[in-house]
Design a protein around this motif. Structure first.
Motif, PDB file in Angstrom:
ATOM      1  N   VAL A  26      -3.157  10.283   7.277  1.00  0.00           N
ATOM      2  CA  VAL A  26      -3.892   9.387   6.384  1.00  0.00           C
ATOM      3  C   VAL A  26      -3.724   9.798   4.924  1.00  0.00           C
ATOM      4  O   VAL A  26      -3.584   8.942   4.048  1.00  0.00           O
ATOM      5  CB  VAL A  26      -5.388   9.334   6.777  1.00  0.00           C
ATOM      6  N   ASP A  27      -3.712  11.097   4.649  1.00  0.00           N
ATOM      7  CA  ASP A  27      -3.595  11.553   3.259  1.00  0.00           C
ATOM      8  C   ASP A  27      -2.282  11.097   2.619  1.00  0.00           C
ATOM      9  O   ASP A  27      -2.270  10.670   1.464  1.00  0.00           O
ATOM     10  CB  ASP A  27      -3.725  13.074   3.174  1.00  0.00           C
ATOM     11  N   ASP A  28      -1.183  11.170   3.351  1.00  0.00           N
ATOM     12  CA  ASP A  28       0.105  10.707   2.819  1.00  0.00           C
ATOM     13  C   ASP A  28       0.087   9.193   2.589  1.00  0.00           C
ATOM     14  O   ASP A  28       0.590   8.704   1.581  1.00  0.00           O
ATOM     15  CB  ASP A  28       1.250  11.069   3.762  1.00  0.00           C
ATOM     16  N   ALA A  29      -0.507   8.465   3.512  1.00  0.00           N
ATOM     17  CA  ALA A  29      -0.591   7.001   3.373  1.00  0.00           C
ATOM     18  C   ALA A  29      -1.469   6.631   2.174  1.00  0.00           C
ATOM     19  O   ALA A  29      -1.136   5.719   1.407  1.00  0.00           O
ATOM     20  CB  ALA A  29      -1.125   6.379   4.655  1.00  0.00           C
ATOM     21  N   LYS A  30      -2.598   7.335   1.992  1.00  0.00           N
ATOM     22  CA  LYS A  30      -3.476   7.076   0.838  1.00  0.00           C
ATOM     23  C   LYS A  30      -2.761   7.369  -0.476  1.00  0.00           C
ATOM     24  O   LYS A  30      -2.876   6.605  -1.430  1.00  0.00           O
ATOM     25  CB  LYS A  30      -4.737   7.943   0.911  1.00  0.00           C
ATOM     26  N   ALA A  31      -2.023   8.463  -0.529  1.00  0.00           N
ATOM     27  CA  ALA A  31      -1.299   8.817  -1.752  1.00  0.00           C
ATOM     28  C   ALA A  31      -0.295   7.721  -2.103  1.00  0.00           C
ATOM     29  O   ALA A  31      -0.173   7.338  -3.269  1.00  0.00           O
ATOM     30  CB  ALA A  31      -0.607  10.168  -1.583  1.00  0.00           C
ATOM     31  N   TYR A  32       0.390   7.206  -1.106  1.00  0.00           N
ATOM     32  CA  TYR A  32       1.351   6.125  -1.333  1.00  0.00           C
ATOM     33  C   TYR A  32       0.636   4.869  -1.846  1.00  0.00           C
ATOM     34  O   TYR A  32       1.051   4.254  -2.825  1.00  0.00           O
ATOM     35  CB  TYR A  32       2.101   5.833  -0.039  1.00  0.00           C
ATOM     36  N   GLY A  33      -0.448   4.482  -1.178  1.00  0.00           N
ATOM     37  CA  GLY A  33      -1.215   3.305  -1.591  1.00  0.00           C
ATOM     38  C   GLY A  33      -1.773   3.443  -2.995  1.00  0.00           C
ATOM     39  O   GLY A  33      -1.724   2.498  -3.797  1.00  0.00           O
ATOM     40  N   ASP A  34      -2.288   4.634  -3.320  1.00  0.00           N
ATOM     41  CA  ASP A  34      -2.826   4.873  -4.664  1.00  0.00           C
ATOM     42  C   ASP A  34      -1.737   4.757  -5.728  1.00  0.00           C
ATOM     43  O   ASP A  34      -1.971   4.215  -6.812  1.00  0.00           O
ATOM     44  CB  ASP A  34      -3.492   6.249  -4.739  1.00  0.00           C
ATOM     45  N   ARG A  35      -0.535   5.261  -5.421  1.00  0.00           N
ATOM     46  CA  ARG A  35       0.578   5.127  -6.373  1.00  0.00           C
ATOM     47  C   ARG A  35       0.932   3.664  -6.593  1.00  0.00           C
ATOM     48  O   ARG A  35       1.185   3.236  -7.720  1.00  0.00           O
ATOM     49  CB  ARG A  35       1.813   5.898  -5.877  1.00  0.00           C
ATOM     50  N   MET A  36       0.929   2.881  -5.519  1.00  0.00           N
ATOM     51  CA  MET A  36       1.244   1.454  -5.656  1.00  0.00           C
ATOM     52  C   MET A  36       0.199   0.745  -6.508  1.00  0.00           C
ATOM     53  O   MET A  36       0.542  -0.078  -7.357  1.00  0.00           O
ATOM     54  CB  MET A  36       1.344   0.791  -4.278  1.00  0.00           C
ATOM     55  N   TYR A  41      -1.297  -1.828 -11.706  1.00  0.00           N
ATOM     56  CA  TYR A  41      -2.140  -1.848 -12.906  1.00  0.00           C
ATOM     57  C   TYR A  41      -1.286  -1.714 -14.164  1.00  0.00           C
ATOM     58  O   TYR A  41      -1.511  -2.421 -15.147  1.00  0.00           O
ATOM     59  CB  TYR A  41      -3.197  -0.740 -12.866  1.00  0.00           C
ATOM     60  N   GLN A  42      -0.305  -0.822 -14.144  1.00  0.00           N
ATOM     61  CA  GLN A  42       0.559  -0.648 -15.312  1.00  0.00           C
ATOM     62  C   GLN A  42       1.345  -1.919 -15.592  1.00  0.00           C
ATOM     63  O   GLN A  42       1.482  -2.329 -16.742  1.00  0.00           O
ATOM     64  CB  GLN A  42       1.503   0.525 -15.099  1.00  0.00           C
ATOM     65  N   THR A  43       1.854  -2.555 -14.568  1.00  0.00           N
ATOM     66  CA  THR A  43       2.631  -3.789 -14.735  1.00  0.00           C
ATOM     67  C   THR A  43       1.749  -4.913 -15.260  1.00  0.00           C
ATOM     68  O   THR A  43       2.133  -5.652 -16.164  1.00  0.00           O
ATOM     69  CB  THR A  43       3.264  -4.210 -13.390  1.00  0.00           C
ATOM     70  N   GLU A  44       0.555  -5.065 -14.698  1.00  0.00           N
ATOM     71  CA  GLU A  44      -0.353  -6.131 -15.134  1.00  0.00           C
ATOM     72  C   GLU A  44      -0.773  -5.923 -16.583  1.00  0.00           C
ATOM     73  O   GLU A  44      -0.871  -6.881 -17.337  1.00  0.00           O
ATOM     74  CB  GLU A  44      -1.578  -6.214 -14.225  1.00  0.00           C
ATOM     75  N   GLU A  45      -1.044  -4.677 -16.970  1.00  0.00           N
ATOM     76  CA  GLU A  45      -1.416  -4.414 -18.358  1.00  0.00           C
ATOM     77  C   GLU A  45      -0.266  -4.784 -19.287  1.00  0.00           C
ATOM     78  O   GLU A  45      -0.477  -5.352 -20.347  1.00  0.00           O
ATOM     79  CB  GLU A  45      -1.803  -2.943 -18.537  1.00  0.00           C
ATOM     80  N   PHE A  46       0.950  -4.499 -18.886  1.00  0.00           N
ATOM     81  CA  PHE A  46       2.125  -4.822 -19.686  1.00  0.00           C
ATOM     82  C   PHE A  46       2.263  -6.334 -19.848  1.00  0.00           C
ATOM     83  O   PHE A  46       2.633  -6.824 -20.892  1.00  0.00           O
ATOM     84  CB  PHE A  46       3.374  -4.238 -19.017  1.00  0.00           C
ATOM     85  N   HIS A  47       1.932  -7.077 -18.787  1.00  0.00           N
ATOM     86  CA  HIS A  47       2.093  -8.534 -18.817  1.00  0.00           C
ATOM     87  C   HIS A  47       0.824  -9.279 -19.238  1.00  0.00           C
ATOM     88  O   HIS A  47       0.746 -10.485 -19.104  1.00  0.00           O
ATOM     89  CB  HIS A  47       2.552  -9.040 -17.448  1.00  0.00           C
TER      90      HIS A  47
END
Length: 82
Positions: A26-36, A41-47
């Protein structure tokens, strides 16, 4: 019995992506989801933000046992870190 974990990601525009990468814990899956979530958020802020029809991105972790899928985590229910 064969089982694995997968991330199901929901984008701000509502489309859903079932990530094909399999995770062992679960920890690896959460880390992946959090990165996504962070990348969206970075993309939406840019746009220019999420707009009125968009929602916050989130992800779910699904455990797949043979042919059964069970949601074991939903990031919308995650407590915010201080």
């Amino acid at each position: 019995m064969n089982k694995c974990l997968r991330v199901v990601f929901v984008y701000p525009d509502g489309h859903i992506e079932d990530i094909q990468e399999e995770f062992n814990n679960v920890d690896d899956a959460k880390a992946y989801g959090d990165r996504m979530v962070g990348m969206v958020y970075q993309t939406e802020e840019f746009h220019g933000g999420f707009g009125s029809r968009k929602r916050k991105p989130y992800y779910m972790i699904v455990e797949i046992k043979e042919k059964e899928r069970v949601m074991i985590f939903d990031s919308r229910n995650q407590k915010k870190k201080k």
